[in-house]
Design an enzyme around this catalytic site. Structure first.
Site, PDB file in Angstrom:
ATOM      1  CE  LYS A   1      79.254  92.775 -28.035  1.00  0.00           C
ATOM      2  NZ  LYS A   1      78.829  91.662 -27.218  1.00  0.00           N
TER       3      LYS A   1
ATOM      4  N   GLY B   1      82.503 103.681 -36.636  1.00  0.00           N
ATOM      5  CA  GLY B   1      82.935 102.284 -36.791  1.00  0.00           C
ATOM      6  C   GLY B   1      82.281 101.646 -38.006  1.00  0.00           C
TER       7      GLY B   1
ATOM      8  CB  ILE C   1      73.107 109.926 -29.569  1.00  0.00           C
ATOM      9  CG1 ILE C   1      74.138 109.072 -28.828  1.00  0.00           C
ATOM     10  CG2 ILE C   1      71.848 109.142 -29.856  1.00  0.00           C
ATOM     11  CD1 ILE C   1      73.741 108.755 -27.392  1.00  0.00           C
ATOM     12  CG  ASP C   2      78.344 109.514 -29.519  1.00  0.00           C
ATOM     13  OD1 ASP C   2      77.514 109.523 -28.587  1.00  0.00           O
ATOM     14  OD2 ASP C   2      79.016 108.507 -29.820  1.00  0.00           O
TER      15      ASP C   2
ATOM     16  NE  ARG D   1      69.697 115.139  -1.735  1.00  0.00           N
ATOM     17  CZ  ARG D   1      68.880 114.097  -1.643  1.00  0.00           C
ATOM     18  NH1 ARG D   1      68.124 113.744  -2.672  1.00  0.00           N
ATOM     19  NH2 ARG D   1      68.828 113.391  -0.528  1.00  0.00           N
TER      20      ARG D   1
ATOM     21  CG  HIS E   1      72.146 102.344 -23.387  1.00  0.00           C
ATOM     22  ND1 HIS E   1      73.008 102.080 -22.347  1.00  0.00           N
ATOM     23  CD2 HIS E   1      72.813 102.034 -24.523  1.00  0.00           C
ATOM     24  CE1 HIS E   1      74.140 101.599 -22.837  1.00  0.00           C
ATOM     25  NE2 HIS E   1      74.050 101.568 -24.146  1.00  0.00           N
TER      26      HIS E   1
ATOM     27  NE  ARG F   1      72.543 103.586 -28.437  1.00  0.00           N
ATOM     28  CZ  ARG F   1      73.517 102.710 -28.151  1.00  0.00           C
ATOM     29  NH1 ARG F   1      74.687 103.136 -27.735  1.00  0.00           N
ATOM     30  NH2 ARG F   1      73.318 101.422 -28.289  1.00  0.00           N
TER      31      ARG F   1
HETATM   32  O1  F6P Z   1      78.170 106.037 -29.829  1.00  0.00           O
HETATM   33  C1  F6P Z   1      76.928 106.022 -29.207  1.00  0.00           C
HETATM   34  C2  F6P Z   1      77.053 105.640 -27.758  1.00  0.00           C
HETATM   35  O2  F6P Z   1      75.769 105.657 -27.171  1.00  0.00           O
HETATM   36  C3  F6P Z   1      78.033 106.488 -26.956  1.00  0.00           C
HETATM   37  O3  F6P Z   1      77.512 107.742 -26.596  1.00  0.00           O
HETATM   38  C4  F6P Z   1      78.304 105.565 -25.794  1.00  0.00           C
HETATM   39  O4  F6P Z   1      79.574 105.835 -25.252  1.00  0.00           O
HETATM   40  C5  F6P Z   1      78.302 104.201 -26.438  1.00  0.00           C
HETATM   41  O5  F6P Z   1      77.570 104.323 -27.641  1.00  0.00           O
HETATM   42  C6  F6P Z   1      77.677 103.114 -25.593  1.00  0.00           C
HETATM   43  O6  F6P Z   1      77.845 101.903 -26.239  1.00  0.00           O
HETATM   44  P1  F6P Z   1      77.067 100.572 -25.836  1.00  0.00           P
HETATM   45  O7  F6P Z   1      75.672 100.679 -26.382  1.00  0.00           O
HETATM   46  O8  F6P Z   1      77.857  99.489 -26.461  1.00  0.00           O
HETATM   47  O9  F6P Z   1      77.041 100.517 -24.343  1.00  0.00           O
END
Ligand code: F6P
Length: 366
Positions: free
Chosen positions: A79, A122, A144-145, A180, A290, A293
């Protein structure tokens, strides 16, 4: 003799597996190869602004045993852009504006000569802006993107794809038991790397990614064609940034105080509902979020982040400031942050990703 004696290391932006391995590599290389001191800056740019006990000395003992740990021992924040920052002082008065000088001053006070900044788009945008102010910065690409320009791969991506693939393997058995369609929504922001990679690795019927706007009827037709040859279930990966030919992305929330306020999410439910009507199988959506992540980095991510972190210190010592570490094929190199920022990478039509998916009949919705 280099004028660099003490370096700072910071993680900022969304976390990803491999950050600790990178911090460890920076610290070990700085101390063992160059005899430097290392200071970890906690909580990303917020810690840089606040100073004080957000600045911690890192020794070899502090980074021992962290290679396998997800998250970041230095914590993170996605942020805080000090070039456009709001904070409330001890008297409750709100201040807003460019606070980057405070960060530069805190580095000086701590005797930090140069910085390794580990982050995505960022974070490295601010890294570039600090470099423009004369701070000696090397960027390390993580996310991760996998959407950073100039480098083949960012660390964190491999682990995210592995997590998504494992989830798809689990969803396959329940999809089959209940005949499904299961739609799996994955992250990736405006890039479809996680989506297309997980769909290939998970053996999915369809992959909808931001780079290829989809026609839902084409996806339904693919599922129906598979049914006609006896397959009673379907697995569809949808990247959170995917959008239909005649529509737009689905936004899950707006985080006002974030430099990149849009959070994508929710397309999975939309697609599942449409496919239930069009393809004739009961449908469910699973949003992985998440989960992609967190947790232990894969061996590949540990190796990549170790190479990146170590090489970043080499670049600092060679005076190659204002650059980001890159990977081209198997070779480490670097590119200017000026060049990297604002040019996000996307899944190209002529990439091996799309080619592989098409060769094995994964429907891409077009
Ligand atoms: O950029 C990494 C990421 O995990 C994206 O894939 C996802 O859109 C975003 O961050 C989610 O952000 P936050 O953790 O703020 O929800």
């Amino acid at each position: 003799m280099s004028e660099i004696k003490r370096i700072g290391v910071m993680t900022a932006g969304g976390d990803c597996p491999g950050l600790n391995a990178a911090i460890r590599a920076v610290t070990k290389t700085a101390i063992q190869k160059y005899g430097l001191e290392v200071v970890g800056i906690k909580h990303g740019y917020r810690g840089l602004f606040l100073g004080g006990d957000n600045f911690v000395k890192l020794g070899l003992e502090d980074v021992s045993g962290i290679i396998s740990r997800g998250g970041t021992i230095l914590y993170s924040s996605n942020k805080d852009n000090l070039f456009d920052y709001t904070y409330t002082d001890e008297n409750g008065v709100e201040h807003h504006g460019d606070m980057s000088d405070v960060g530069v001053e805190n580095l000086k006070k701590a005797g930090i000569d140069a910085m390794v900044i580990i982050g995505g788009d960022g974070t490295l945008t601010s890294g570039r802006d600090f470099a423009r102010k004369g701070v000696k910065v090397i960027g390390v690409p993580k996310t991760i993107d996998n959407d950073l320009a100039s480098t083949d791969t960012t660390f964190g991506f491999d682990t995210a794809v592995s997590a998504a693939t494992e989830a798809i393997d689990r969803l396959r058995t329940t999809a089959e038991s209940h005949s499904r369609t299961i739609v799996v929504e994955v992250m990736g922001r405006y890039a479809g790397f996680i989506g297309i990679a997980a769909a290939i690795a998970g053996g999915c019927d369809a992959a909808l990614i931001p780079e290829i706007p989809y026609d839902i009827n084409k996806v339904a037709d693919a599922i129906k064609a598979n049914r006609a040859r006896g397959k009673n279930f379907a697995l569809v990966v949808v990247a959170e940034g995917a959008k239909p030919l005649d529509g737009d992305v689905v936004v899950s929330k707006v985080v006002e105080d974030s430099p990149d306020p849009i959070r994508l999410g929710g397309i999975g439910e939309v697609v599942a509902e449409q496919l239930e009507k069009l393809a004739g199988l009961e449908s469910r959506a699973t949003i992985l979020g998440h989960v992609q992540r967190g947790g232990t980095p894969t061996a590949n991510d540990r190796i990549l982040s170790t190479r990146y972190g170590s090489y970043a210190v080499d670049l600092l010592m060679e005076g190659k400031f204002g650059n980001m570490v890159t990977l081209k094929g198997a070779e480490l190199s670097y590119d200017s942050l000026e060049n990297v920022i604002g040019k996000n990478k996307a899944v190209e039509e002529d990439s091996y990703w799309v080619e592989t998916a098409r060769r094995i009949g994964i429907c891409l919705g077009d």
